[in-house]
Design an enzyme around this catalytic site. Structure first.
Site, mmCIF file in Angstrom:
data_model
loop_
_atom_site.group_PDB
_atom_site.id
_atom_site.type_symbol
_atom_site.label_atom_id
_atom_site.label_comp_id
_atom_site.label_asym_id
_atom_site.label_seq_id
_atom_site.Cartn_x
_atom_site.Cartn_y
_atom_site.Cartn_z
ATOM 1 N N THR A 9 0.871 -1.168 0.000
ATOM 2 C CA THR A 9 0.000 0.000 0.000
ATOM 3 C C THR A 9 0.911 1.221 0.000
ATOM 4 O O THR A 9 2.010 1.188 0.546
ATOM 5 C CB THR A 9 -0.933 0.052 1.234
ATOM 6 O OG1 THR A 9 -0.140 0.053 2.423
ATOM 7 C CG2 THR A 9 -1.887 -1.122 1.246
ATOM 8 N N SER A 10 0.448 2.290 -0.624
ATOM 9 C CA SER A 10 1.273 3.489 -0.760
ATOM 10 C C SER A 10 1.304 4.339 0.501
ATOM 11 O O SER A 10 2.271 5.042 0.751
ATOM 12 C CB SER A 10 0.766 4.342 -1.925
ATOM 13 O OG SER A 10 0.847 3.611 -3.114
#
Length: 186
Positions: A9-10
């Protein structure tokens, strides 16, 4: 042959549950590597690096979606090349791409190119929107702490030469960094 999964996930605010649920449906996953809150633009991601170090001939790396391994076409293709150079295969569940054969590698290249086109188009539209807003006098970003009155005071104090930059910043009520940015535009 071992199967490994990779999740990314960013930002810390994003939820990896969708990726985890998709990976959980795959039999034979030896270990799930996860970089949560780590941008895909970074060349070094801790769990990604561990996964790559562990790969051996015949292994398989499985992701929910291929953009989890890179942010643009070049990143994705380099990541897949890193995997395949170790003799391992790459599989993306969403795009149903499996690089264990030549058709899968060709499809990955095409899909990555379209993903890059989409990101570039979004960026182009964003720039056009910002330019249109600027033309209408709307400027984005954080409002300046230096209004016209503070700017006039800064100009007078700097011109007088009687005060240090730190003193001027304190007198006007701005940070020294802000003061230096304002002075640079005078």
């Amino acid at each position: 042959m071992s199967r490994y999964a990779y999740i990314r996930t960013s930002t810390k605010d994003q939820n990896a549950d969708l990726q985890r649920d998709a990976i959980a449906k795959i039999d034979g996953i030896k270990r799930v590597y996860a970089d949560e809150g780590v941008s895909g633009t970074l060349a070094s991601r801790p769990d990604w690096d561990r996964l790559i170090d562990r790969l051996e001939e015949g292994d398989e790396v499985i992701v929910w979606k291929f953009d989890r391994i890179g942010r643009n076409t070049m990143n994705v293709l380099e990541a897949v090349k890193t995997i395949t150079d170790k003799g391992a295969a790459f599989r993306s569940l969403t795009e149903q791409i499996d690089t264990s054969g030549p058709m899968g590698q060709a499809m990955l290249t095409i899909m990555a190119a379209f993903a890059q086109l989409e990101r570039d188009t979004i960026a182009e539209r964003t720039r056009a929107g910002l330019l249109a807003a600027k033309a209408k006098g709307k400027i984005g970003g954080r409002p300046s702490v230096v209004d016209a009155k503070k700017l006039a005071t800064i100009k007078k104090l700097v011109a007088s030469g009687d005060h240090s930059r730190a003193d001027i910043a304190r007198m006007v009520g701005v940070s020294p960094a802000t003061l230096y940015r304002v002075i640079a535009t005078l």
